[in-house]
Structure formats: C-alpha cells, structure tokens
Design a protein around this motif. Sequence first.
Motif, mmCIF file in Angstrom:
data_model
loop_
_atom_site.group_PDB
_atom_site.id
_atom_site.type_symbol
_atom_site.label_atom_id
_atom_site.label_comp_id
_atom_site.label_asym_id
_atom_site.label_seq_id
_atom_site.Cartn_x
_atom_site.Cartn_y
_atom_site.Cartn_z
ATOM 1 N N THR A 383 -10.687 10.896 -63.926
ATOM 2 C CA THR A 383 -12.122 10.832 -64.200
ATOM 3 C C THR A 383 -12.910 10.730 -62.900
ATOM 4 O OG1 THR A 383 -11.702 9.749 -66.323
ATOM 5 C CG2 THR A 383 -13.927 9.571 -65.438
ATOM 6 N N LEU A 384 -12.424 9.921 -61.957
ATOM 7 C CA LEU A 384 -13.081 9.815 -60.651
ATOM 8 C C LEU A 384 -13.064 11.160 -59.927
ATOM 9 C CD1 LEU A 384 -11.658 6.380 -59.373
ATOM 10 C CD2 LEU A 384 -13.994 6.843 -60.139
ATOM 11 N N LYS A 385 -11.931 11.843 -60.006
ATOM 12 C CA LYS A 385 -11.824 13.160 -59.353
ATOM 13 C C LYS A 385 -12.810 14.155 -59.959
ATOM 14 C CE LYS A 385 -6.995 12.746 -57.864
ATOM 15 N NZ LYS A 385 -5.600 13.185 -58.066
ATOM 16 N N GLU A 386 -12.943 14.135 -61.272
ATOM 17 C CA GLU A 386 -13.881 15.045 -61.950
ATOM 18 C C GLU A 386 -15.326 14.709 -61.582
ATOM 19 O OE1 GLU A 386 -15.506 18.038 -64.276
ATOM 20 O OE2 GLU A 386 -13.457 17.768 -63.530
ATOM 21 N N ALA A 387 -15.631 13.416 -61.464
ATOM 22 C CA ALA A 387 -16.990 13.007 -61.084
ATOM 23 C C ALA A 387 -17.326 13.490 -59.682
ATOM 24 C CB ALA A 387 -17.119 11.483 -61.159
ATOM 25 N N VAL A 388 -16.366 13.371 -58.763
ATOM 26 C CA VAL A 388 -16.564 13.834 -57.389
ATOM 27 C C VAL A 388 -16.769 15.352 -57.368
ATOM 28 C CG1 VAL A 388 -15.466 14.080 -55.121
ATOM 29 C CG2 VAL A 388 -15.315 11.906 -56.353
ATOM 30 N N LYS A 389 -15.981 16.056 -58.188
ATOM 31 C CA LYS A 389 -16.090 17.515 -58.278
ATOM 32 C C LYS A 389 -17.484 17.922 -58.768
ATOM 33 C CE LYS A 389 -13.964 21.467 -60.657
ATOM 34 N NZ LYS A 389 -12.945 21.852 -61.679
ATOM 35 N N ARG A 390 -17.988 17.228 -59.765
ATOM 36 C CA ARG A 390 -19.319 17.542 -60.306
ATOM 37 C C ARG A 390 -20.410 17.234 -59.284
ATOM 38 N NH1 ARG A 390 -19.706 16.655 -66.774
ATOM 39 N NH2 ARG A 390 -17.612 17.368 -67.315
ATOM 40 N N ALA A 391 -20.229 16.150 -58.557
ATOM 41 C CA ALA A 391 -21.193 15.811 -57.501
ATOM 42 C C ALA A 391 -21.195 16.893 -56.431
ATOM 43 C CB ALA A 391 -20.850 14.455 -56.907
ATOM 44 N N GLN A 392 -19.982 17.361 -56.076
ATOM 45 C CA GLN A 392 -19.850 18.414 -55.059
ATOM 46 C C GLN A 392 -20.592 19.686 -55.495
ATOM 47 O OE1 GLN A 392 -17.222 18.394 -52.095
ATOM 48 N NE2 GLN A 392 -18.959 19.671 -51.544
ATOM 49 N N THR A 393 -20.466 20.036 -56.768
ATOM 50 C CA THR A 393 -21.133 21.236 -57.288
ATOM 51 C C THR A 393 -22.649 21.126 -57.155
ATOM 52 O OG1 THR A 393 -19.324 21.615 -58.865
ATOM 53 C CG2 THR A 393 -21.438 22.673 -59.344
ATOM 54 N N GLN A 394 -23.187 19.957 -57.486
ATOM 55 C CA GLN A 394 -24.638 19.770 -57.397
ATOM 56 C C GLN A 394 -25.120 19.746 -55.944
ATOM 57 O OE1 GLN A 394 -26.513 17.100 -60.517
ATOM 58 N NE2 GLN A 394 -24.400 16.370 -60.630
ATOM 59 N N ILE A 395 -24.325 19.158 -55.066
ATOM 60 C CA ILE A 395 -24.689 19.126 -53.643
ATOM 61 C C ILE A 395 -24.665 20.537 -53.062
ATOM 62 C CG2 ILE A 395 -23.916 18.342 -51.360
ATOM 63 C CD1 ILE A 395 -22.970 15.747 -52.809
ATOM 64 N N ASP A 396 -23.652 21.333 -53.443
ATOM 65 C CA ASP A 396 -23.559 22.731 -52.972
ATOM 66 C C ASP A 396 -24.798 23.516 -53.376
ATOM 67 O OD1 ASP A 396 -21.117 22.400 -51.746
ATOM 68 O OD2 ASP A 396 -19.959 23.052 -53.494
ATOM 69 N N ALA A 397 -25.309 23.220 -54.571
ATOM 70 C CA ALA A 397 -26.482 23.942 -55.063
ATOM 71 C C ALA A 397 -27.769 23.486 -54.379
ATOM 72 C CB ALA A 397 -26.607 23.761 -56.578
ATOM 73 N N LYS A 398 -27.883 22.190 -54.121
ATOM 74 C CA LYS A 398 -29.114 21.637 -53.558
ATOM 75 C C LYS A 398 -29.164 21.710 -52.037
ATOM 76 C CE LYS A 398 -29.992 18.241 -57.271
ATOM 77 N NZ LYS A 398 -31.424 18.464 -57.524
ATOM 78 N N ASN A 399 -28.011 21.513 -51.382
ATOM 79 C CA ASN A 399 -27.986 21.435 -49.924
ATOM 80 C C ASN A 399 -26.671 21.996 -49.390
ATOM 81 O OD1 ASN A 399 -28.414 20.818 -47.259
ATOM 82 N ND2 ASN A 399 -28.665 18.605 -47.552
ATOM 83 N N PRO A 400 -26.500 23.333 -49.452
ATOM 84 C CA PRO A 400 -25.217 23.950 -49.093
ATOM 85 C C PRO A 400 -24.807 23.730 -47.633
ATOM 86 C CG PRO A 400 -26.941 25.611 -49.376
ATOM 87 C CD PRO A 400 -27.491 24.327 -49.880
ATOM 88 N N ASP A 401 -25.751 23.454 -46.760
ATOM 89 C CA ASP A 401 -25.431 23.269 -45.341
ATOM 90 C C ASP A 401 -25.223 21.806 -44.957
ATOM 91 O OD1 ASP A 401 -25.721 26.027 -44.914
ATOM 92 O OD2 ASP A 401 -27.901 25.809 -44.694
ATOM 93 N N LEU A 402 -25.157 20.917 -45.944
ATOM 94 C CA LEU A 402 -25.002 19.492 -45.667
ATOM 95 C C LEU A 402 -23.704 19.201 -44.920
ATOM 96 C CD1 LEU A 402 -25.931 16.510 -46.192
ATOM 97 C CD2 LEU A 402 -24.567 16.606 -48.302
#
Length: 563
Positions: A383-402
Amino acid sequence: MNDKLLVAKTLAAVLDGALSESEITKLLETPKKSEMGDIAFPAFTLAKSLRKAPNLIASDLAEKISSDAFEKVVATGPYVNFFLDKSNTVATVLTTILKDGAAYGTQPQNGENIAIDMSSPNIAKPFSIGHLRSTVIGDSLAKIYQKIGYNPVKINHLGDWGKQFGMLIVAYKKYGSEAAIRENPIAELLKLYVRINKEAKVDPTIDVAARDWFLKLENGDDEALTLWQWFRDESLVEFDRIYTELGVEFDSMNGEAFYNDKMDEIVDILAEKDLLTESNGATVVELEGFEIPALIKKSDGATLYITRDLAAALYRKRTYKFEKALYVVGNEQSGHFKQLKAVLKKMGYDWADDIFHVPFGLVTKDGKKLSTREGNVILLEPTLKEAVKRAQTQIDAKNPDLANKTAVAHAVGVGAIKFYDLKNERLNGYDFNLEEMVSFEGETGPYVQYAHARIQSILRKADFSPEKADLSALSLLDDESWEIIKLLQAFDATVARAARTFEPSVIAKYSINLAQAFNKYYAHTRILDENDEKNARLALAYATGVVLKESLRLLGVDAPEEM
C-alpha cells in the motif's frame, strides 16, 4: 504575553477571585465568526455562584474591563468578546517566530518520562493497515509530548507470545514447508494461519492441539521454542523494513515474551496481599464494579494478557519512572485496561492513575471490518509503494523537472497515508481510500505539504532570510492576514490541547486550517510586489511555512521544499 493569558489575567482581576487565571484560560473560546471578536469568555459558569443571568454577568464584566491591550471588549449575549489589538499581536507573533524558527511553541524539558506502548504487531503475521493506527498515533504523541517538554519512551510491545503460536505450530507441522517459508516468510505464515483457523471452526481437536503446543512453548520445549524463534526472526526483518519506510523508531522492542520470567513476581505479590481466589479451577482477582474478575491464570496454569501486562506495567514504572504511561491500543481493549488499572490499584500502586488507555476506532475497507484470521487484510508495505507511485504520477504531471522526484514522491505518498489516519479523531475510525488519501486537493497531507512548498518557492524568489527581515513598516491589518496571525498565535495552545486529549487530529486539522488560510491570502495578495508591506508579507509567509512544517513534523510527516 500570549493573548489568552492576557484575557485570563484581565478577567481574573475583575472577577475578584471567583475564578483563577488557569480556570478562565480553560473556558476561553474562539468565536465562530471573526466579526464577533477574537477570544470569547462564556459567562454561564458564573451564573450559579453570582446568582445572575449569564447575559447580565457578561454585560457587567465588559463594562468593568478597560485595558489598552484590547481594541475593544463587548458583551454579546452570555459572552464577553475580546477584540485584540492587531498591531501589537502581529508584531509579537511574527517577531517570535522569526527568532525561534522551528522551536516556536517548544516548552523547556521537564525531565519527566512518558512511556508510550504503541504499534505492537503480531509476530508471524503481515504488517497490515490495521496496525498503522497504533503506530502513527503513538509516534505522533511522542513528538507532541517531546514538544511540550517530556521525554518520550516509545515501546513496541510485540505480540510474540500466546495461543496463536500454538495454532501456527500445528499448521506448520501439519502442512507447512520449510523451503516455502524461507523463500517468502510472512506470506507463507499468513497462509498457514488462515488455513488452520478455517479448519479449527469444524475440527475442535485443532484448538486442543494448539493449546497443548502453546503450553509446551511456555514450558520451554526445544522444538516449540526453535519454531517460535524462527517465526519471530523472520517477522522482525519485515517489520524493520516497514518501520524504516514510515520513519518510526523505538526505544524498546520488548514484546510479550520478555515478561515470561517476570510474571511469577506478580502472582506472588497478589498472593501476599491476599488478592487471589479460585474460580472454576482458574486463579482470579475479584474486582468491584466489574461483571467478571481479572483472570490471572487459567485452569491449565497458562498465563493471560493481564498477567503479562501487570508485569510490564511494574517493569516500566521501575525502569522508566514514568510520569504517564500511554497504551495506544484499539477501543475493543478498553475493558482490559480498566481491569489492569483496577488490579494495580488493589495491589497498592497509586501510580495506576497515571496509566491511560488511548483507544482508537477501526480501519475498514468498503465498510467491512479487516481480519487477519479471515484473510481479509490490506497489507501496509504494498500500500505504501502504491501511494508513492500515485504521488510520483501527480508530481510528474505538475512539475516534471523537479529535482529529487523520488524522495519527494516518497515523502508525499507515505505522508499522505499517515496524515489521513491522523486527521481522523481517534475514536471515529475511517474507511480506507487510497485515491482520496494521495489527492493534492481537499483536506489531505499533500495539500498541506504543497502549501508549505509554495511558501518556500516564494521565499526563494525573494531571497528572504529571517535574520535580515525588516519589520519596521509592519502593518498586515487586513482580514486575511489577521486570520493567519490568529492561527499562528494559537499553535502552542493547539499542541497543548493535542497532548491533553491524546489527539493528534487536533494538529492535523489545525495544519489544514492554516494551509487553507494562507492559500486564500495568496490568491488575493501579490506577496512579491514592491511596496511598503513586502517585508511584512514575506515575514508572514515565512512564519506560516515554519508552523506548517512543524505541524507536519509533529504528525511524523515530511515537508518537502519543492513539489
């Protein structure tokens, strides 16, 4: 001086001893609407002693108070409403936070220990969402109590003893595979445990065999101990990995087995004090006001949870000399802890009054109760891994150069799960919804983290540093700034209330309110525009960032500088 203390001091002076400053402070409220004032005193409490209607008392008090410290003081029905002097309050709050930084609201160390029994997963079972609540509530309370001056002692009272191990040994000997367990320990042990419990429902001999094996374990049988130690060692490897993911550490990992050689003393003390009686072959302590007595030993001589917890309580008092001892354990165990305290009191230990059960509600999934025994669990690690994955997806969309996207996604994903748990009042429980947890919108951890990151971006653009801040032209008297200032000023009182009520949700909700107040201010104010208020606006942003970050820290949640 804190404005609530100022109000309490002012009221105490005109009440002429009817209430003390500390009594008044506890009664003070924050009006629901800012136009009604900043701090309110309810006059209901004085109605009986003064033999007067509350609204008349409020009116009399408002007339008697004349202080330059307030903008105005008015009576509104049964309340005395205080309007603070905004200029003084703004200057005091911002100057203090600029000077103290993350130490804002910290109380001096008082040297007193507070023992916190928390997490306590069962050996040979996977770490599930069901164990998360005790872990994150206990960890947050430790941070909160440290903030107000205590020395927390975090104890992971592992479930590494009991009849379930007899059941597991029966399952392993009946159809277990050593190779399969070594390859995938916890998953295989869970399969065995679920399978044997299903069989036990239709085959009563399994339960008898499990009891026999547990008795062998208690008596030091070599085979039983070897299997138990193996199951325990394999479980700790997984638990340690998950605790690292959660960022949670412990001062003690002494589980139930640690007290095996400490229970005889408890039985001896009970016998010496003539507190033991026999009931249907079992040894019990009769307790007034309880339907059933405290069961110390079963008829077969096996000990029970309460015997072990009595030994643990005595050991912890001797070892840690605690001022308070908290047991962060599910609400279903409330009867057990009432009995524990009652037996300790009968043994003559007045410090039993310093023991507090901190109960919490259940985590459900689609409204259904989770159960390891039934095989209905949500495992925490995936569940923690899936949460991190979902966070990564949203960050990629909002700030791909972070930069450091992996670390930020971990902080956001793991923090989202912890925050969602802690924002719920302990006793309420909640239904598990990962999509809602990891959302950047709404009352979530990522929303608060994003508000903090936005503030850091503003401060970087302005090259702001608290040491160089110039507050000589301080004003910030607009309504939106004032709402933020009032929240910032309330931080130490919020932390104190969270500690007093054992309720981390107080801080989680506070952080949401502060993030929302700042985002509203940000939407209507051009913070970086060059004018006389720029320094004050930046100081306000900095102070908000400091308190948001510290609020998240008290919840065990990281606050990334960028998102």
